[in-house]
Enzyme design. Structure first.
Site, PDB file in Angstrom:
ATOM      1  N   GLU A 154      13.817  48.090  59.948  1.00 22.86           N
ATOM      2  CA  GLU A 154      13.411  47.887  58.588  1.00 22.86           C
ATOM      3  C   GLU A 154      14.253  47.641  57.524  1.00 22.86           C
ATOM      4  O   GLU A 154      13.873  47.300  56.460  1.00 22.86           O
ATOM      5  CB  GLU A 154      12.445  49.233  58.329  1.00 22.86           C
ATOM      6  CG  GLU A 154      13.320  50.707  58.198  1.00 22.86           C
ATOM      7  CD  GLU A 154      13.534  50.968  59.544  1.00 22.86           C
ATOM      8  OE1 GLU A 154      13.548  50.321  60.601  1.00 22.86           O
ATOM      9  OE2 GLU A 154      13.508  52.581  59.574  1.00 22.86           O
ATOM     10  N   CYS A 156      28.222  47.101  67.979  1.00 23.14           N
ATOM     11  CA  CYS A 156      28.349  48.123  68.843  1.00 23.14           C
ATOM     12  C   CYS A 156      29.383  47.736  69.959  1.00 23.14           C
ATOM     13  O   CYS A 156      29.878  48.626  70.949  1.00 23.14           O
ATOM     14  CB  CYS A 156      27.142  48.246  69.778  1.00 23.14           C
ATOM     15  SG  CYS A 156      26.682  46.714  70.851  1.00 23.14           S
ATOM     16  N   LYS A 182       9.314  45.286  67.171  1.00 20.13           N
ATOM     17  CA  LYS A 182       9.539  46.201  65.989  1.00 20.13           C
ATOM     18  C   LYS A 182      10.809  45.852  65.241  1.00 20.13           C
ATOM     19  O   LYS A 182      12.022  46.413  65.908  1.00 20.13           O
ATOM     20  CB  LYS A 182       9.267  47.569  66.193  1.00 20.13           C
ATOM     21  CG  LYS A 182       8.843  48.451  65.239  1.00 20.13           C
ATOM     22  CD  LYS A 182       9.765  48.795  64.054  1.00 20.13           C
ATOM     23  CE  LYS A 182      11.045  49.449  64.324  1.00 20.13           C
ATOM     24  NZ  LYS A 182      11.743  49.616  63.334  1.00 20.13           N
ATOM     25  N   SER A 207      21.085  53.583  67.746  1.00 18.81           N
ATOM     26  CA  SER A 207      22.085  54.766  67.839  1.00 18.81           C
ATOM     27  C   SER A 207      21.714  55.465  69.043  1.00 18.81           C
ATOM     28  O   SER A 207      20.571  55.328  69.439  1.00 18.81           O
ATOM     29  CB  SER A 207      21.937  55.621  66.436  1.00 18.81           C
ATOM     30  OG  SER A 207      20.607  56.086  66.227  1.00 18.81           O
ATOM     31  N   GLU A 253      31.034  57.740  66.475  1.00 16.58           N
ATOM     32  CA  GLU A 253      30.842  56.280  66.021  1.00 16.58           C
ATOM     33  C   GLU A 253      30.824  56.254  64.607  1.00 16.58           C
ATOM     34  O   GLU A 253      30.070  56.857  63.853  1.00 16.58           O
ATOM     35  CB  GLU A 253      29.489  55.708  66.574  1.00 16.58           C
ATOM     36  CG  GLU A 253      29.259  54.248  66.291  1.00 16.58           C
ATOM     37  CD  GLU A 253      27.943  53.991  66.777  1.00 16.58           C
ATOM     38  OE1 GLU A 253      26.879  54.391  66.851  1.00 16.58           O
ATOM     39  OE2 GLU A 253      28.065  52.486  67.262  1.00 16.58           O
ATOM     40  N   PHE A 309      19.970  47.336  63.123  1.00 14.89           N
ATOM     41  CA  PHE A 309      20.012  46.346  61.735  1.00 14.89           C
ATOM     42  C   PHE A 309      21.211  45.306  61.957  1.00 14.89           C
ATOM     43  O   PHE A 309      21.130  44.573  61.198  1.00 14.89           O
ATOM     44  CB  PHE A 309      20.237  47.169  60.568  1.00 14.89           C
ATOM     45  CG  PHE A 309      21.713  47.671  60.654  1.00 14.89           C
ATOM     46  CD1 PHE A 309      22.603  46.989  59.995  1.00 14.89           C
ATOM     47  CD2 PHE A 309      22.034  49.019  60.810  1.00 14.89           C
ATOM     48  CE1 PHE A 309      24.001  47.219  60.135  1.00 14.89           C
ATOM     49  CE2 PHE A 309      23.508  49.490  60.903  1.00 14.89           C
ATOM     50  CZ  PHE A 309      24.325  48.803  60.448  1.00 14.89           C
TER      51      PHE A 309
HETATM   52  P1  NAD Z   1      19.159  53.342  64.479  1.00 16.15           P
HETATM   53  O1  NAD Z   1      19.030  54.103  65.787  1.00 16.15           O
HETATM   54  O2  NAD Z   1      19.097  53.780  63.058  1.00 16.15           O
HETATM   55  O3  NAD Z   1      17.821  52.443  64.456  1.00 16.15           O
HETATM   56  C1  NAD Z   1      17.377  51.488  65.438  1.00 16.15           C
HETATM   57  C2  NAD Z   1      16.042  51.390  65.467  1.00 16.15           C
HETATM   58  O4  NAD Z   1      15.107  52.738  65.792  1.00 16.15           O
HETATM   59  C3  NAD Z   1      15.343  50.984  64.177  1.00 16.15           C
HETATM   60  O5  NAD Z   1      14.305  49.908  64.630  1.00 16.15           O
HETATM   61  C4  NAD Z   1      14.699  52.033  63.645  1.00 16.15           C
HETATM   62  O6  NAD Z   1      13.494  51.924  62.725  1.00 16.15           O
HETATM   63  C5  NAD Z   1      14.122  52.912  64.818  1.00 16.15           C
HETATM   64  N1  NAD Z   1      14.403  54.238  64.366  1.00 16.15           N
HETATM   65  C6  NAD Z   1      15.527  54.704  63.656  1.00 16.15           C
HETATM   66  N2  NAD Z   1      15.553  56.365  63.639  1.00 16.15           N
HETATM   67  C7  NAD Z   1      14.588  56.749  64.282  1.00 16.15           C
HETATM   68  C8  NAD Z   1      13.834  58.007  64.804  1.00 16.15           C
HETATM   69  N3  NAD Z   1      14.295  59.080  64.252  1.00 16.15           N
HETATM   70  N4  NAD Z   1      12.708  57.991  65.399  1.00 16.15           N
HETATM   71  C9  NAD Z   1      12.262  56.830  66.001  1.00 16.15           C
HETATM   72  N5  NAD Z   1      12.657  55.541  65.503  1.00 16.15           N
HETATM   73  C10 NAD Z   1      13.989  55.265  64.844  1.00 16.15           C
HETATM   74  O7  NAD Z   1      20.135  52.256  64.567  1.00 16.15           O
HETATM   75  P2  NAD Z   1      20.692  51.286  63.514  1.00 16.15           P
HETATM   76  O8  NAD Z   1      21.613  52.042  62.707  1.00 16.15           O
HETATM   77  O9  NAD Z   1      19.734  50.261  63.109  1.00 16.15           O
HETATM   78  O10 NAD Z   1      21.737  50.618  64.236  1.00 16.15           O
HETATM   79  C11 NAD Z   1      23.051  50.783  64.589  1.00 16.15           C
HETATM   80  C12 NAD Z   1      23.295  51.379  65.727  1.00 16.15           C
HETATM   81  O11 NAD Z   1      22.643  50.562  66.907  1.00 16.15           O
HETATM   82  C13 NAD Z   1      24.603  51.883  66.239  1.00 16.15           C
HETATM   83  O12 NAD Z   1      24.763  53.161  66.834  1.00 16.15           O
HETATM   84  C14 NAD Z   1      25.217  50.738  67.208  1.00 16.15           C
HETATM   85  O13 NAD Z   1      26.193  51.204  68.145  1.00 16.15           O
HETATM   86  C15 NAD Z   1      24.018  50.574  67.895  1.00 16.15           C
HETATM   87  N6  NAD Z   1      23.807  49.507  68.564  1.00 16.15           N
HETATM   88  C16 NAD Z   1      23.985  49.261  69.889  1.00 16.15           C
HETATM   89  C17 NAD Z   1      24.043  48.270  70.880  1.00 16.15           C
HETATM   90  C18 NAD Z   1      24.028  48.358  72.320  1.00 16.15           C
HETATM   91  O14 NAD Z   1      23.869  47.290  72.870  1.00 16.15           O
HETATM   92  N7  NAD Z   1      24.470  49.381  72.904  1.00 16.15           N
HETATM   93  C19 NAD Z   1      23.814  47.044  70.130  1.00 16.15           C
HETATM   94  C20 NAD Z   1      23.725  47.096  68.667  1.00 16.15           C
HETATM   95  C21 NAD Z   1      23.607  48.165  68.055  1.00 16.15           C
END
Ligand code: NAD
Length: 498
Positions: free
Chosen positions: A183, A288, A180, A233, A387, A156
């Site tokens: 959401e 991140c 994708k 994450s 985090e 997000f």
């Molecule tokens: P998230 O892991 O909750 O969601 C990321 C994606 O995974 C979304 O599209 C979501 O729909 C999907 N998703 C979520 N839970 C899922 C599950 N149980 N099974 C399958 N798919 C699932 O992450 P977020 O809250 O949207 O974003 C924040 C996180 O992203 C932080 O941990 C941040 O550090 C990380 N991030 C990392 C980088 C990097 O380059 N390392 C860059 C940006 C964000």
């Protein structure tokens, strides 16, 4: 329906070159975190919606691959111009759905466009290699070909930029693509896909499937998808990495982070404070590459803290669209409550609140947490290890640079680490010994520009080819090596130009 007309309308997917409703999907509200208003409703697409996108992408593959590489690059030039002409719409959409300040959102969109600019070099960067005469009259060459259908699953916090860590490089290399979006923030990519829709792209080259977990699991298992890029994450990154690999796909999974900023006694304090504030509290800490642990070395602590506290207290919290606001809301009420709980826990575990942002003076309908500083934190405390993903900065003291490096390297994450100092020798030690993939020297957010890889380590990255930069071409191509010899006499030869 697009992000230019907020309301409660339902968003469409974009499949096979057409805006297409998701079939019978559950709907989720997309809200403005600044005030809780509902902006639109996003469908949580199912297996059939994904399958339609995969079929469209597979069908488009031979036709798109046959387009010459310079002509694919020309499509990217047009994409760049199209995004440039919509950049203010894109930035406003980012602020509206994600919450970051409009200045920050504009910077994000500039980075998004920079990704396309980098991908425009594909006729050069996709070149192979050749060695004549590996044996007598035998030549050997490696060429690069597209991987096939590539999918990206994104978080997000960068609704505009992160999808573009992948899309322009993937299609530039001749692949077809399925996105994708998160959401929580699906609106900005609706605008990006309006731009893509206006280009001369064969139907099915780019596809957008809105949704959540079900679409993600479908992407990981679908036999029609060849490569998966994930950003999100750490626990989901691990799940994605393992499940996609098990299905035989190429995969890169960028996960969570806990970034340290080491401050040496000789740091230039006013500049260091600016760097730390931007890193810890920009985008309300939801990056991140956000620095969330300051490690002060020796007397740096007492030199830094008063100036850091005063500058933090002076930050204006409010709606990201408003003039003068420096810290916007966090993405949702759930995120706000989780971050407040983290602050409570940090205090219970022995941290001292220097600035308390748990109840900022801001719209009660919004999801606000003010900038927060906790001092007297030790590297064993959960708040220094996990985090938080909010505007919360912890301060850990170290006696020496060695101790500080040990704190940084004690983390299971390894995305970024910064050092603030005027000592070249300290910088060299830090750069050499720190176990993180992106290093800042007197820079708070050392996120590389598009032309270099986004090179996290440890639990912050699973895979071996990183996002953007030269790694993108590696990830989005397969190498084919041809060994050849010819038996007939050499003729004078005729040359054809396409
Ligand atoms: P998230 O892991 O909750 O969601 C990321 C994606 O995974 C979304 O599209 C979501 O729909 C999907 N998703 C979520 N839970 C899922 C599950 N149980 N099974 C399958 N798919 C699932 O992450 P977020 O809250 O949207 O974003 C924040 C996180 O992203 C932080 O941990 C941040 O550090 C990380 N991030 C990392 C980088 C990097 O380059 N390392 C860059 C940006 C964000």
């Amino acid at each position: 329906m697009t992000a230019t007309e907020p309301g409660t309308a339902v968003l469409d997917n974009y499949v096979a070159g057409r805006w297409t409703p998701a079939g019978g999907a559950d709907l989720l509200d997309v809200t403005n975190p600044a005030n809780g208003d509902v902006l639109a409703r996003v469908p949580l697409s199912g297996a059939a919606d994904l399958d339609a996108a995969v079929r469209a992408a597979r069908e488009a593959l031979p036709r798109w691959r046959a387009v010459s590489v310079p002509n694919r690059a020309r499509v990217l030039f047009a994409l760049r111009e199209g995004l440039e002409s919509r950049k203010e719409d894109l930035a406003r959409s980012v602020t509206l759905e994600m919450g970051k300040t409009i200045a920050d959102a504009r910077a994000e969109v500039a980075r998004m466009i920079e990704m396309v600019e980098c991908a425009c070099a594909i006729p050069t960067t996709m070149q192979g290699r050749i060695l004549e005469d590996v044996a007598r009259n035998v030549d050997c060459e490696t060429i690069r070909q597209p991987v096939g259908v590539c999918a990206a699953i994104v978080p997000f916090n960068f609704p505009a930029m992160v999808p573009f860590w992948f899309l322009p490089f993937a299609i530039g290399c001749g692949n077809t693509f399925i996105l994708k979006p998160s959401e929580q923030v699906p609106l900005t990519q609706q605008i990006a896909f309006e731009v893509l829709d206006g280009l001369d792209l064969p139907a099915g080259v780019v596809n957008l499937v809105n949704g959540g977990r079900e679409v993600v699991e479908g992407i990981l298992d679908h036999p029609g998808i060849d490569a998966v890029s994930f950003v999100g994450s750490a626990p989901v990154a691990k799940l994605v990495y393992e499940r996609a690999a098990q299905a035989g796909k190429r995969v890169q999974a960028l996960g969570g982070a806990k970034n340290h900023m080491v401050v040496m006694p000789d740091a230039v304090i006013d500049q260091t404070v600016k760097g730390i504030i931007g890193s810890a509290f920009g985008a309300a800490g939801q990056r991140c590459m956000a620095g969330s642990v300051v490690v002060t070395v020796g007397e740096a602590h007492d030199r830094l803290l008063p100036a850091l506290r005063d500058a933090t207290q002076a930050l204006a919290v409010g709606a990201g669209m408003d003039d003068g606001v420096e810290v916007g809301p966090v993405v949702s009420p759930g995120a706000r409550d989780r971050i407040r709980e983290w602050i409570d826990r940090g205090v219970q575990d022995g941290g001292t609140l220097v600035v308390d942002g748990r109840a900022p003076d801001a719209d009660p309908g919004g999801s606000y947490v003010g900038p927060t500083i906790l001092d007297d934190v030790t590297s064993e405390m959960a708040i220094a290890r996990e985090e938080v993903f909010g505007p919360v900065l912890t301060i850990v003291r170290a006696a020496t640079l060695d101790d500080a490096i040990a704190v940084v390297n004690g983390s299971r994450f390894g995305n970024g680490a910064s050092i603030f100092t005027e000592s070249g020798a300290a910088v060299r030690r830090f750069r050499h010994e720190v176990e993180a993939g992106m290093i800042g020297v007197n820079i708070g957010v050392a996120a590389p520009v598009a032309f270099f890889p986004f090179s996290g380590w440890k639990d912050s990255f699973l895979g071996d080819l990183h996002a953007h930069g030269p790694d993108a071409v590696e990830f989005f191509t397969r190498k084919k090596t041809v060994t050849s010899r010819w038996f007939s006499e050499q003729s004078s030869g005729r040359y054809f130009v396409e």
